[in-house]
Write a protein that holds these residues in place. Sequence first.
Motif, PDB file in Angstrom:
ATOM      1  N   TYR A 188      -5.415  -2.556   9.202  1.00 18.26           N
ATOM      2  CA  TYR A 188      -6.708  -2.544   9.894  1.00 18.26           C
ATOM      3  C   TYR A 188      -6.526  -1.782  11.202  1.00 18.26           C
ATOM      4  O   TYR A 188      -5.525  -1.958  11.897  1.00 18.26           O
ATOM      5  CB  TYR A 188      -7.159  -3.972  10.190  1.00 18.26           C
ATOM      6  N   GLU A 189      -7.499  -0.951  11.538  1.00 17.90           N
ATOM      7  CA  GLU A 189      -7.397  -0.176  12.772  1.00 17.90           C
ATOM      8  C   GLU A 189      -8.732  -0.170  13.496  1.00 17.90           C
ATOM      9  O   GLU A 189      -9.787  -0.005  12.875  1.00 17.90           O
ATOM     10  CB  GLU A 189      -6.966   1.253  12.461  1.00 17.90           C
ATOM     11  N   LYS A 190      -8.682  -0.387  14.774  1.00 18.23           N
ATOM     12  CA  LYS A 190      -9.849  -0.359  15.632  1.00 18.23           C
ATOM     13  C   LYS A 190      -9.459   0.405  16.878  1.00 18.23           C
ATOM     14  O   LYS A 190      -8.272   0.464  17.228  1.00 18.23           O
ATOM     15  CB  LYS A 190     -10.290  -1.784  15.992  1.00 18.23           C
ATOM     16  N   ARG A 191     -10.426   0.960  17.553  1.00 11.68           N
ATOM     17  CA  ARG A 191     -10.094   1.693  18.771  1.00 11.68           C
ATOM     18  C   ARG A 191      -9.320   0.789  19.724  1.00 11.68           C
ATOM     19  O   ARG A 191      -9.784  -0.278  20.102  1.00 11.68           O
ATOM     20  CB  ARG A 191     -11.372   2.182  19.452  1.00 11.68           C
ATOM     21  N   GLY A 192      -8.124   1.198  20.068  1.00  8.54           N
ATOM     22  CA  GLY A 192      -7.301   0.430  20.995  1.00  8.54           C
ATOM     23  C   GLY A 192      -6.177  -0.342  20.360  1.00  8.54           C
ATOM     24  O   GLY A 192      -5.247  -0.765  21.051  1.00  8.54           O
ATOM     25  N   PHE A 193      -6.201  -0.558  19.046  1.00  9.18           N
ATOM     26  CA  PHE A 193      -5.084  -1.254  18.413  1.00  9.18           C
ATOM     27  C   PHE A 193      -5.045  -0.987  16.910  1.00  9.18           C
ATOM     28  O   PHE A 193      -6.029  -0.587  16.298  1.00  9.18           O
ATOM     29  CB  PHE A 193      -5.142  -2.766  18.685  1.00  9.18           C
ATOM     30  N   ARG A 194      -3.896  -1.233  16.360  1.00 12.38           N
ATOM     31  CA  ARG A 194      -3.670  -1.144  14.917  1.00 12.38           C
ATOM     32  C   ARG A 194      -2.999  -2.442  14.476  1.00 12.38           C
ATOM     33  O   ARG A 194      -2.087  -2.937  15.159  1.00 12.38           O
ATOM     34  CB  ARG A 194      -2.777   0.055  14.581  1.00 12.38           C
ATOM     35  N   ALA A 195      -3.455  -3.012  13.362  1.00 13.00           N
ATOM     36  CA  ALA A 195      -2.894  -4.271  12.880  1.00 13.00           C
ATOM     37  C   ALA A 195      -2.550  -4.151  11.401  1.00 13.00           C
ATOM     38  O   ALA A 195      -3.190  -3.390  10.667  1.00 13.00           O
ATOM     39  CB  ALA A 195      -3.878  -5.423  13.089  1.00 13.00           C
ATOM     40  N   TRP A 196      -1.558  -4.895  10.986  1.00 13.86           N
ATOM     41  CA  TRP A 196      -1.211  -4.926   9.563  1.00 13.86           C
ATOM     42  C   TRP A 196      -0.496  -6.238   9.241  1.00 13.86           C
ATOM     43  O   TRP A 196       0.017  -6.923  10.115  1.00 13.86           O
ATOM     44  CB  TRP A 196      -0.330  -3.738   9.189  1.00 13.86           C
ATOM     45  N   VAL A 197      -0.495  -6.562   7.946  1.00 12.54           N
ATOM     46  CA  VAL A 197       0.294  -7.682   7.426  1.00 12.54           C
ATOM     47  C   VAL A 197       1.383  -7.075   6.566  1.00 12.54           C
ATOM     48  O   VAL A 197       1.095  -6.290   5.642  1.00 12.54           O
ATOM     49  CB  VAL A 197      -0.572  -8.652   6.592  1.00 12.54           C
ATOM     50  N   ASP A 198       2.645  -7.394   6.862  1.00 13.96           N
ATOM     51  CA  ASP A 198       3.725  -6.807   6.075  1.00 13.96           C
ATOM     52  C   ASP A 198       3.945  -7.613   4.794  1.00 13.96           C
ATOM     53  O   ASP A 198       3.252  -8.605   4.526  1.00 13.96           O
ATOM     54  CB  ASP A 198       5.006  -6.647   6.907  1.00 13.96           C
ATOM     55  N   ARG A 199       4.908  -7.191   3.993  1.00 11.04           N
ATOM     56  CA  ARG A 199       5.129  -7.817   2.692  1.00 11.04           C
ATOM     57  C   ARG A 199       5.819  -9.167   2.796  1.00 11.04           C
ATOM     58  O   ARG A 199       5.989  -9.855   1.797  1.00 11.04           O
ATOM     59  CB  ARG A 199       5.941  -6.878   1.796  1.00 11.04           C
ATOM     60  N   LEU A 206       0.840  -1.186   0.000  1.00 15.91           N
ATOM     61  CA  LEU A 206       0.000   0.000   0.000  1.00 15.91           C
ATOM     62  C   LEU A 206       0.880   1.242   0.000  1.00 15.91           C
ATOM     63  O   LEU A 206       2.008   1.210   0.500  1.00 15.91           O
ATOM     64  CB  LEU A 206      -0.902   0.005   1.233  1.00 15.91           C
ATOM     65  N   ASP A 207       0.349   2.330  -0.532  1.00 19.49           N
ATOM     66  CA  ASP A 207       1.139   3.558  -0.615  1.00 19.49           C
ATOM     67  C   ASP A 207       0.658   4.656   0.327  1.00 19.49           C
ATOM     68  O   ASP A 207       1.369   5.633   0.560  1.00 19.49           O
ATOM     69  CB  ASP A 207       1.116   4.096  -2.052  1.00 19.49           C
ATOM     70  N   ASP A 208      -0.552   4.520   0.869  1.00 20.43           N
ATOM     71  CA  ASP A 208      -1.111   5.573   1.717  1.00 20.43           C
ATOM     72  C   ASP A 208      -0.735   5.359   3.176  1.00 20.43           C
ATOM     73  O   ASP A 208      -0.744   4.229   3.674  1.00 20.43           O
ATOM     74  CB  ASP A 208      -2.640   5.610   1.586  1.00 20.43           C
ATOM     75  N   ARG A 209      -0.404   6.445   3.856  1.00 20.02           N
ATOM     76  CA  ARG A 209      -0.110   6.394   5.286  1.00 20.02           C
ATOM     77  C   ARG A 209      -1.377   6.086   6.071  1.00 20.02           C
ATOM     78  O   ARG A 209      -2.461   6.492   5.651  1.00 20.02           O
ATOM     79  CB  ARG A 209       0.492   7.722   5.734  1.00 20.02           C
ATOM     80  N   PRO A 210      -1.309   5.350   7.199  1.00 21.63           N
ATOM     81  CA  PRO A 210      -0.090   4.866   7.858  1.00 21.63           C
ATOM     82  C   PRO A 210       0.352   3.469   7.403  1.00 21.63           C
ATOM     83  O   PRO A 210       1.174   2.841   8.052  1.00 21.63           O
ATOM     84  CB  PRO A 210      -0.522   4.816   9.326  1.00 21.63           C
ATOM     85  N   TRP A 211      -0.189   3.021   6.274  1.00 18.56           N
ATOM     86  CA  TRP A 211       0.043   1.640   5.835  1.00 18.56           C
ATOM     87  C   TRP A 211       1.126   1.523   4.782  1.00 18.56           C
ATOM     88  O   TRP A 211       1.310   0.449   4.204  1.00 18.56           O
ATOM     89  CB  TRP A 211      -1.264   1.042   5.292  1.00 18.56           C
ATOM     90  N   THR A 212       1.835   2.594   4.518  1.00 14.00           N
ATOM     91  CA  THR A 212       2.846   2.598   3.467  1.00 14.00           C
ATOM     92  C   THR A 212       3.827   1.439   3.635  1.00 14.00           C
ATOM     93  O   THR A 212       4.413   1.255   4.700  1.00 14.00           O
ATOM     94  CB  THR A 212       3.631   3.923   3.475  1.00 14.00           C
ATOM     95  N   GLY A 213       3.975   0.658   2.580  1.00 11.61           N
ATOM     96  CA  GLY A 213       4.920  -0.452   2.595  1.00 11.61           C
ATOM     97  C   GLY A 213       4.359  -1.757   3.119  1.00 11.61           C
ATOM     98  O   GLY A 213       5.052  -2.781   3.110  1.00 11.61           O
ATOM     99  N   HIS A 214       3.087  -1.758   3.556  1.00 11.77           N
ATOM    100  CA  HIS A 214       2.460  -2.975   4.068  1.00 11.77           C
ATOM    101  C   HIS A 214       1.483  -3.548   3.048  1.00 11.77           C
ATOM    102  O   HIS A 214       1.000  -2.844   2.150  1.00 11.77           O
ATOM    103  CB  HIS A 214       1.729  -2.707   5.376  1.00 11.77           C
ATOM    104  N   PHE A 215       1.153  -4.819   3.216  1.00 15.14           N
ATOM    105  CA  PHE A 215       0.230  -5.510   2.321  1.00 15.14           C
ATOM    106  C   PHE A 215      -1.231  -5.249   2.708  1.00 15.14           C
ATOM    107  O   PHE A 215      -2.101  -5.125   1.850  1.00 15.14           O
ATOM    108  CB  PHE A 215       0.552  -7.016   2.359  1.00 15.14           C
ATOM    109  N   ALA A 216      -1.506  -5.192   3.997  1.00 18.45           N
ATOM    110  CA  ALA A 216      -2.876  -4.974   4.463  1.00 18.45           C
ATOM    111  C   ALA A 216      -2.849  -4.223   5.786  1.00 18.45           C
ATOM    112  O   ALA A 216      -1.894  -4.347   6.561  1.00 18.45           O
ATOM    113  CB  ALA A 216      -3.607  -6.309   4.630  1.00 18.45           C
TER     114      ALA A 216
END
Length: 268
Positions: free
Chosen positions: A37-48, A25-35
């Motif tokens: 997800y954000e919910k109140r209290g945590f942020r999650a992502w899958v890297d490349r 992905l190119d948009d912040r805050p996910w730049t450089g990640h594959f996926a």
Amino acid sequence: MMKRIFLVLAFLCAAHSDAGMLPQLDDRPWTGHFAGYEKRGFRAWVDREGVCYVCQADGRGGYVMNRAGVQIEPVIEEMRADGTGSFRKRLQDGWEALTPAAAPAEKVAYRGTVTGGARFEVHVEFDGVEIRAGGRLIEAGTLKNPRFTLRVTLPNAYFHERDPAKLAQRAKKDRVDLERVDGKKLRLDVLSDVNAASDEHNGPGISRARVDMDGYRGARFELAAPAGSRFDFRNSGAAPLYRGFTMGWRADEGKDPEGKLRFSLMVR
């Protein structure tokens, strides 16, 4: 002319180095990640490289760094006759996306390859405060007895605390509650030495776990394995649990050939 050739070669090298990695992905805050997800209290992502990070709020309007968040990573072990295994390295250029890069993501799927040519498939689902994950081995390659696991790492909750007295004070009410697949329930403090892999603690495997540590800044993590699967409880030998431990999830032998089972991780 030479400058032009250099630029062409540089482009080709860059393209080759990215070949086979998961798209980004190119948009912040996910730049450089594959996926993402954000919910109140945590942020999650899958890297490349196929690792899912779950990072709780830091209490200052942001989120903790990678090393302080929970990790879910796919691993392949080549099992020996004595029950021990050797982990095979994931190939950086061996990835295949089954879903497009996305944020916010709902369902993510991808495949990866390890040394020896074994291939695996991973599915991650985001739903409110719950993250569900599963997967399977799809090709053995040249490995004789490969085993697929999704390894959930609960990190050192107090890596930033240098004062032993302050650490002991903060962690005195922390606990890890476990329910084994045989129904036995355990409540462990995090300051005492524990050999997580022992029959006393892991036994035949873990079906549910609840992790409460002040060092996780108010977040509570709850893990659950559905029938036909289990977690293996592991740490670095006899050591206090605040230093971190892993819960390696896998389906029971022959119970999930299509990779439809999902364990759940809830962030409370």
